[in-house]
Design an enzyme around this catalytic site. Sequence first.
Site, short mmCIF file in Angstrom:
data_model
loop_
_atom_site.label_atom_id
_atom_site.label_comp_id
_atom_site.label_asym_id
_atom_site.label_seq_id
_atom_site.Cartn_x
_atom_site.Cartn_y
_atom_site.Cartn_z
CB VAL A 43 -0.93 0.01 1.24
CG1 VAL A 43 -1.74 1.29 1.29
CG2 VAL A 43 -1.85 -1.21 1.23
CD GLU A 44 2.49 3.74 3.85
OE1 GLU A 44 2.96 4.70 3.21
OE2 GLU A 44 1.65 3.89 4.75
CB SER A 45 6.55 1.99 -1.29
OG SER A 45 6.85 0.71 -0.74
#
Length: 446
Positions: A184-186
Amino acid sequence: MLGTLLCVKSVGAAAPTERDESSHVPVPVGLKTQVKFWRDVFATYSTREVVIHDTEHLDRVYAVLDFRPLAEGGMSDAEIAAYARTKVESEKERVRAILMRLHQLGSDPAQLNDEERKIWALFRNVKEPSAFLSAAAEDRIRAQTGLRDRFAAGVEVSRRYLPEMEAIFRREGLPIELTRLPLVESCFNVHAYSKVGAAGIWQFMPGTGRLYMQVNDAVDERRDPIMSTQAAAYHLKRNYEVLGTWPLAITAYNHGRAGVTRAVSQVGSTDIVEIIRRYHGPSFKFASRNFYAEFLAALEVERHFSDYFGDLRGHPPLRTETVHVTDYISFQTLARLTGSDADTLADLNPALSREVLAGKMYVPKGYRARVPEGAADTFEVRYASLPAQQKYNRQRSVSVTHRVKRGQTLATIARHYGVTPTAIERRNKLRKGQVRVGQSLVIPSG
């Protein structure tokens, strides 16, 4: 010409998937719509597609703009990006105009054209008289770029790190599902760096990163997938200890522990669905409201990736050892001592700064370097006979210069480098913190 290459298509239903009931992370029924939306973002729509949707009711997808034909027609990435920005804004305004017309017409669809009728159908079961007017508000119509290709690449890269990441989370007594948060983050992009200064696969901001890791001119452990995973484990564990549930602890990874604590207090509930529905804190915006649903969708897509992407070629797991550097030495010396080429060693040690890799700074004293499997013994033997003149007692000082780009402020530049605006202001003798495009700033050490 451009208009004929651009496609606008309707949304298709996502393929059904089986849910793994052994998950330690709860899946609230009240987030089913949000999870489906993000599942489509991760597994259906590519980075050449943009979804125009309602921010509060994610099942209201007004249109999907498909820019893939532009790439097939030979347009460059920059040309496509520029055209897409204009087209997306135009489409949002078109949807807003239709919603306003529907509000004026009331509940009678007899006078509607096909496009208006499609949007009207999305509100068929809504009884609220001002539903169309509310949906036309500026903050209700949003564009979301698809992530299918990046997500699939992220799943492949993740196989390089997940065995060690899962071992860390097991040692800390945490659900191993949480190791999928970087999707999700990266999308597991080791080199990810946000406009506000978040870095690495876990996207730690400098201030939070310094609570658990080294973040300075020579070493930024936020960029190391394994070091930052240990930090993320500590951070998420503390979130859970304070907040008591994984939906809240995961949401706090995006919104902050204090922010989620405040939401729980104001709503009077620890139910993530109730908080999403009823909490309206000024910084609890779309990203925070959707973060847990994004994670659940990412978890599901990754768990059943072959159903969505077919066969993927996972990167082989890391096979490394760790050596302790007891003096300041050059990066080239470190590579020679381990018998590795510089590129391989740099790939294994992404925490080392560009200045260290270029020889402008030394590998810092006390650094624990990751080396190829079998190289540790070679390092120990060679290090024992390393001449004293190749060992140093102090770090080299180096000035980092930043050229101000359009849209940047002193605050955003400071966040990017992990220093305070005041420090930059004093170092460059700025008046009232004002910067101008093209200006060169000397960035002090964090």
